[in-house]
Design a protein around this motif. Structure first.
Motif, mmCIF file in Angstrom:
data_model
loop_
_atom_site.group_PDB
_atom_site.id
_atom_site.type_symbol
_atom_site.label_atom_id
_atom_site.label_comp_id
_atom_site.label_asym_id
_atom_site.label_seq_id
_atom_site.Cartn_x
_atom_site.Cartn_y
_atom_site.Cartn_z
ATOM 1 N N ASP A 28 0.823 -1.209 0.000
ATOM 2 C CA ASP A 28 0.000 0.000 0.000
ATOM 3 C C ASP A 28 0.857 1.259 0.000
ATOM 4 O OD1 ASP A 28 -2.321 -1.530 0.005
ATOM 5 O OD2 ASP A 28 -2.439 -1.567 2.190
ATOM 6 N N GLN A 29 1.979 1.221 0.715
ATOM 7 C CA GLN A 29 2.873 2.377 0.729
ATOM 8 C C GLN A 29 3.403 2.692 -0.666
ATOM 9 O OE1 GLN A 29 5.905 1.221 3.515
ATOM 10 N NE2 GLN A 29 4.462 1.053 5.234
ATOM 11 N N VAL A 30 3.847 1.662 -1.373
ATOM 12 C CA VAL A 30 4.406 1.871 -2.708
ATOM 13 C C VAL A 30 3.315 2.257 -3.695
ATOM 14 C CG1 VAL A 30 5.616 0.755 -4.632
ATOM 15 C CG2 VAL A 30 6.379 0.366 -2.276
ATOM 16 N N ALA A 31 2.133 1.674 -3.561
ATOM 17 C CA ALA A 31 1.027 2.037 -4.450
ATOM 18 C C ALA A 31 0.663 3.504 -4.293
ATOM 19 C CB ALA A 31 -0.190 1.160 -4.162
ATOM 20 N N VAL A 32 0.539 3.958 -3.052
ATOM 21 C CA VAL A 32 0.216 5.366 -2.813
ATOM 22 C C VAL A 32 1.323 6.258 -3.357
ATOM 23 C CG1 VAL A 32 -0.026 7.123 -1.007
ATOM 24 C CG2 VAL A 32 -1.319 4.985 -0.853
ATOM 25 N N ALA A 33 2.578 5.895 -3.099
ATOM 26 C CA ALA A 33 3.699 6.698 -3.591
ATOM 27 C C ALA A 33 3.680 6.773 -5.116
ATOM 28 C CB ALA A 33 5.015 6.101 -3.107
ATOM 29 N N TYR A 34 3.508 5.616 -5.773
ATOM 30 C CA TYR A 34 3.463 5.610 -7.243
ATOM 31 C C TYR A 34 2.361 6.529 -7.750
ATOM 32 C CZ TYR A 34 2.349 4.407 -11.978
ATOM 33 O OH TYR A 34 2.061 4.524 -13.318
ATOM 34 N N LEU A 35 1.186 6.458 -7.156
ATOM 35 C CA LEU A 35 0.052 7.244 -7.640
ATOM 36 C C LEU A 35 0.260 8.734 -7.401
ATOM 37 C CD1 LEU A 35 -2.768 4.798 -6.554
ATOM 38 C CD2 LEU A 35 -2.105 5.331 -8.913
ATOM 39 N N LEU A 36 0.870 9.109 -6.288
ATOM 40 C CA LEU A 36 1.175 10.522 -6.061
ATOM 41 C C LEU A 36 2.184 11.027 -7.098
ATOM 42 C CD1 LEU A 36 1.397 10.622 -2.160
ATOM 43 C CD2 LEU A 36 -0.369 11.683 -3.589
ATOM 44 N N PHE A 37 3.176 10.219 -7.402
ATOM 45 C CA PHE A 37 4.140 10.605 -8.439
ATOM 46 C C PHE A 37 3.454 10.682 -9.801
ATOM 47 C CE2 PHE A 37 7.249 10.163 -5.273
ATOM 48 C CZ PHE A 37 8.499 10.518 -5.750
ATOM 49 N N VAL A 113 8.678 9.619 4.407
ATOM 50 C CA VAL A 113 9.537 9.332 3.251
ATOM 51 C C VAL A 113 8.812 9.686 1.955
ATOM 52 C CG1 VAL A 113 10.529 7.438 1.903
ATOM 53 C CG2 VAL A 113 10.949 7.576 4.371
ATOM 54 N N ILE A 114 7.574 9.252 1.835
ATOM 55 C CA ILE A 114 6.812 9.493 0.605
ATOM 56 C C ILE A 114 6.600 10.988 0.383
ATOM 57 C CG2 ILE A 114 4.584 9.141 -0.532
ATOM 58 C CD1 ILE A 114 4.455 6.424 1.018
ATOM 59 N N ALA A 115 6.199 11.692 1.429
ATOM 60 C CA ALA A 115 5.943 13.131 1.303
ATOM 61 C C ALA A 115 7.209 13.871 0.882
ATOM 62 C CB ALA A 115 5.410 13.687 2.617
ATOM 63 N N HIS A 116 8.337 13.523 1.501
ATOM 64 C CA HIS A 116 9.613 14.178 1.198
ATOM 65 C C HIS A 116 9.967 14.017 -0.278
ATOM 66 C CE1 HIS A 116 13.813 15.360 1.428
ATOM 67 N NE2 HIS A 116 14.186 14.156 1.041
ATOM 68 N N HIS A 117 9.916 12.799 -0.792
ATOM 69 C CA HIS A 117 10.339 12.560 -2.168
ATOM 70 C C HIS A 117 9.299 13.039 -3.184
ATOM 71 C CE1 HIS A 117 14.044 10.589 -1.138
ATOM 72 N NE2 HIS A 117 13.427 9.687 -0.377
ATOM 73 N N ALA A 118 8.013 12.912 -2.864
ATOM 74 C CA ALA A 118 6.987 13.404 -3.785
ATOM 75 C C ALA A 118 7.097 14.913 -3.950
ATOM 76 C CB ALA A 118 5.595 13.022 -3.279
#
Length: 295
Positions: A28-37, A113-118
Motif C-alpha cells: 500500500d505504501q508503494v502504491a500510494v507513492a506511485y500514484l502521487l508521483f 519518506v513518501i511526502a519528502h520525495h513526492a
C-alpha cells in the motif's frame, strides 16, 4: 478510501503487475507513492495546458503535499479544464482527495519518506516546466540536461523505493549497495520510456531527446543503467529480501530490457507483447523459487 488497485490498473502497465507482489503494508505504501508521483507526472505532461497552467497546477499540488491547500478545491479547477485525454489519468486526478486519505493512513515513518520525495519530484518537475515555451513545449538541451531530467522524474523514485524497502525489511547489509544503484535504477526505466515514447512525446510538445545527441549514447547509457539495476536486485537477493520485494524490483528491469531490445530493433513505439510479458513473469517466478539471480 481510494481503490489503489483499480487506480494502478488504470494508470500503469508494469507497476500494476509488480506492486501487487509486495507484502503489506509495503504494498500500500508503494502504491500510494506511485500514484502521487503519477499525479505530478500528469500535471507536468499536461499537453492541453500551456506553461503557466502547468506551473500553477504543480505549485498547487506541492502545496497539497505540504498540507497547505485543499485537494478538493484543486481538483475542481482541473475538472473545469482537463490537462489531457487519458481517462485513467483523469480518474486519478479526480480521486486525489481519496488518495490523500489513503496516504494519511500510512504509518508515520513511511508517510514522511513518501511526502519528502513526492515534494522533491514535484518541485523538480516545476523547474523544468518553467523552462518550456509559453505553449508548454519542452526541449532538453544535451546529455547532462537529459540526465538531470531523469533524476527529477525517476532517480528520485529509486531513492524513495530504497528508503521504503529499508524501512520495511532487514536489509541493512545491502544498504550501501542499494543506495549506490538507486538513481541508476530509476534512470534506466525512464530512459527506456523516453526512447520508446519519443514519437508520442513529440506529438504532445515534449522533446526529451536532445536534437544533437547521438541516440547510440542514450541506448548505451540505458543498458549501463540496467546493469546497475540488475546489481540492485542481486544485492536484495544476497541480503535475504522477501520474494515479493525481489519480484517487485526485478520485473520492471526485465521488461525494460526486453523493451529496449524491441525499440533498438524496430524504433520508437515498439512494445513488448503480452506473450513476452507472461513469459518474463513465469521465468522470474521460477528463478526466485530456485534461488537463481532474478534479473
Amino acid at each position: 478510501m481510494a481503490d489503489l488497485e483499480k487506480l494502478l490498473l488504470r494508470t500503469s502497465r508494469t507497476f500494476a503487475l509488480s506492486i501487487p507482489r509486495l507484502p503489506r503494508p509495503l504494498r500500500d505504501q508503494v502504491a500510494v507513492a506511485y500514484l502521487l508521483f503519477r499525479v505530478a507526472d500528469t500535471l507536468e505532461d499536461a499537453f492541453r495546458w500551456d506553461r503557466a497552467l502547468r506551473v500553477e497546477a504543480l505549485d498547487g499540488f506541492a502545496a497539497v503535499l505540504r498540507g497547505e491547500a485543499d485537494p478538493a478545491a484543486l481538483v475542481a479547477t482541473w475538472r473545469g479544464a482537463p490537462p489531457c485525454d487519458h481517462e485513467g489519468y483523469l480518474e486519478l486526478l479526480e480521486a486525489l482527495p481519496a488518495l490523500l486519505a489513503a496516504f494519511a493512513a500510512i504509518e508515520p515513518a513511511a508517510r514522511g519518506v513518501i511526502a519528502h520525495h513526492a515534494l522533491r519530484t514535484t518541485e523538480g518537475m516545476r523547474a523544468f516546466v518553467a523552462r518550456a515555451s509559453e505553449e508548454g513545449r519542452l526541449q532538453l538541451r544535451d546529455l547532462g540536461d537529459l540526465v538531470a531530467y531523469c533524476y527529477v522524474v525517476a532517480g528520485i523514485v529509486g531513492e524513495l523505493l530504497t528508503d521504503l524497502l529499508l524501512l520495511a525489511e532487514d536489509l541493512e547489509v545491502a544498504e550501501e549497495a542499494l543506495r549506490a544503484r538507486a538513481v541508476a535504477f530509476g534512470e534506466a526505466l525512464q530512459l527506456v520510456n523516453i526512447l520508446k515514447d519519443a514519437a508520442d512525446d513529440a506529438s504532445e510538445g515534449r522533446s526529451f531527446l536532445p536534437p544533437d545527441l547521438d541516440l547510440a549514447m542514450v541506448f548505451a547509457r540505458a543498458r549501463a543503467d540496467l546493469g546497475a539495476a540488475r546489481g540492485y536486485v542481486r544485492a536484495l537477493q544476497a541480503a535475504g529480501a522477501s520474494a515479493g520485494v525481489i519480484a517487485f524490483c526485478a520485473l520492471p528491469v526485465l521488461l525494460a530490457a526486453k523493451t529496449l531490445d524491441e525499440v533498438e530493433a524496430r524504433g520508437a513505439g515498439a512494445k513488448v507483447d503480452r506473450a513476452t510479458v507472461e513469459a518474463v513473469v513465469a521465468g522470474l517466478d521460477e528463478a526466485i523459487a530456485a534461488g537463481r539471480p532474478a534479473a
